[in-house]
Design a protein around this motif. Sequence first.
Motif, PDB file in Angstrom:
ATOM      1  N   SER A 173     -11.131  -0.737  -3.136  1.00 17.48           N
ATOM      2  CA  SER A 173     -10.809   0.686  -3.178  1.00 17.48           C
ATOM      3  C   SER A 173     -10.777   1.136  -4.626  1.00 17.48           C
ATOM      4  CB  SER A 173      -9.460   0.969  -2.503  1.00 17.48           C
ATOM      5  OG  SER A 173      -8.411   0.396  -3.247  1.00 17.48           O
ATOM      6  N   GLU A 178       0.824  -1.222   0.000  1.00 15.91           N
ATOM      7  CA  GLU A 178       0.000   0.000   0.000  1.00 15.91           C
ATOM      8  C   GLU A 178       0.853   1.266   0.000  1.00 15.91           C
ATOM      9  OE1 GLU A 178      -3.592   1.382  -0.683  1.00 15.91           O
ATOM     10  OE2 GLU A 178      -3.315  -0.735  -0.235  1.00 15.91           O
ATOM     11  N   GLU A 179       2.005   1.229   0.675  1.00 14.21           N
ATOM     12  CA  GLU A 179       2.884   2.410   0.703  1.00 14.21           C
ATOM     13  C   GLU A 179       3.364   2.766  -0.696  1.00 14.21           C
ATOM     14  OE1 GLU A 179       4.450  -0.575   2.574  1.00 14.21           O
ATOM     15  OE2 GLU A 179       2.638  -0.202   3.710  1.00 14.21           O
ATOM     16  N   ASP A 213       0.503   4.327  -2.774  1.00 12.80           N
ATOM     17  CA  ASP A 213       0.225   5.717  -2.405  1.00 12.80           C
ATOM     18  C   ASP A 213       1.123   6.700  -3.151  1.00 12.80           C
ATOM     19  OD1 ASP A 213      -1.777   4.910  -0.699  1.00 12.80           O
ATOM     20  OD2 ASP A 213      -0.502   4.941   1.089  1.00 12.80           O
ATOM     21  N   LYS A 248      -8.804  -1.684  -6.622  1.00 11.10           N
ATOM     22  CA  LYS A 248      -8.412  -2.921  -5.959  1.00 11.10           C
ATOM     23  C   LYS A 248      -9.665  -3.731  -5.691  1.00 11.10           C
ATOM     24  CE  LYS A 248      -4.948  -3.257  -2.818  1.00 11.10           C
ATOM     25  NZ  LYS A 248      -4.311  -3.112  -1.496  1.00 11.10           N
TER      26      LYS A 248
END
Length: 154
Positions: free
Chosen positions: A123, A39-40, A43, A111
């Motif tokens: 998401s 996820e990092e 982003d 996602k």
Amino acid sequence: MGIFNNTGITRRVLFAAVLLGSVSACSPQYANHGYLPPEEDLDQIVVGVDTRDSVAQSIGTPSTAGVANDSGYYYVRSRRRTVGALAPKVIERQVLAISFDSAGVVSNIEKFGMERGQVVPLSRRVTTAGVRDNSFLRQLLGNIGRFNPAGLGG
């Protein structure tokens, strides 16, 4: 001569070994397949700014891409469980879809997951607000007032 003289103990040890082997053969085995970026890293991707090349550099090249029209990148991760001689069962699946516009700029990041065998969106990041849920029923009911009988005549 030791344990082999007492047949009762030998049978118990043999029974315990068979029982332990049977129980361990039925324990579930898990296997992970595919890759989903953390996820990092996701982003760091900016919708409307990043391109195919910058996405490939920041999170890696996907295992599956939109081969028909180069529409996007698809990252898939799944987890399967196998118990004994039964067929493997997918217990978790996630798909990351990154769409690009005609210029190769990121237009959408979605996602998806799997819940009770159904694909569900987890998401979504989209540049335009024009994304609507146009189901068949909504399209059918939306056309009720738009019927023009004059258009049927020759």
